[in-house]
Scaffold this active site. Structure first.
Site, mmCIF file in Angstrom:
data_model
loop_
_atom_site.group_PDB
_atom_site.id
_atom_site.type_symbol
_atom_site.label_atom_id
_atom_site.label_comp_id
_atom_site.label_asym_id
_atom_site.label_seq_id
_atom_site.Cartn_x
_atom_site.Cartn_y
_atom_site.Cartn_z
ATOM 1 N N GLY A 1 0.805 -1.211 0.000
ATOM 2 C CA GLY A 1 0.000 0.000 0.000
ATOM 3 C C GLY A 1 0.838 1.262 0.000
ATOM 4 N N CYS A 2 2.151 1.105 -0.078
ATOM 5 C CA CYS A 2 3.047 2.265 -0.151
ATOM 6 C C CYS A 2 3.619 2.348 -1.563
ATOM 7 C CB CYS A 2 4.217 2.113 0.829
ATOM 8 S SG CYS A 2 3.749 2.135 2.548
ATOM 9 N N GLU A 3 3.691 3.565 -2.102
ATOM 10 C CA GLU A 3 4.322 3.745 -3.413
ATOM 11 C C GLU A 3 5.816 3.451 -3.319
ATOM 12 O OE1 GLU A 3 3.682 7.441 -5.435
ATOM 13 O OE2 GLU A 3 1.520 7.158 -5.437
#
Length: 136
Positions: free
Chosen positions: A50-52
């Site tokens: 869920g993190c770029e």
């Protein structure tokens, strides 16, 4: 809820900054304080989805309290992680779930500068912390 001493130190430092440029510099300095993770800890099982940017989160329980370590390949995100970690340092699972992360970054004067993707990333880190501490 009383702030851990490092969190109070961060709050004092950030509220003393007159503008975003100084806060950004301070944020990167805080990121340099993160204890580096070794290669074994930078595995997929510790990766926050869920993190770029790439973010890894390691947790262990010591004397009934959770100790988290984190790292990222992005400098600003490392600073945000460092500030999150000092805020939740030493809390048990129940207290951890009561921490208002958005409010914490507002207190630091950083909430308006958080892009939606960084905000989503921090929420993903927090969700992973909750899942790691569930049942404790």
């Amino acid at each position: 809820m009383t702030l851990p001493s490092a969190a109070q130190e961060a709050l004092d430092a950030f509220t003393a900054c007159p503008g975003w440029e100084q806060r950004a510099r301070l944020l990167m300095q805080w990121g340099e304080r993160l204890e580096p993770l070794d290669e074994a800890e930078r595995r997929d099982a510790n990766r926050v989805t869920g993190c770029e940017s790439q973010v890894w989160l390691v947790a262990e329980q010591m004397d009934g309290r959770w100790v988290f370590r984190a790292s990222s390949d992005a400098r600003l995100l490392r600073g945000l992680l460092a500030l999150l970690l000092v805020r939740i340092d030493g809390l048990d699972g129940k207290l951890l779930s009561q921490v208002d992360v958005v409010g914490w970054f507002e207190q630091l004067g950083l909430s308006r500068q958080l892009s939606p993707s960084r905000s989503n990333g921090l929420n993903a880190v927090l969700q992973q912390m909750h899942s790691l501490t569930a049942g404790s």
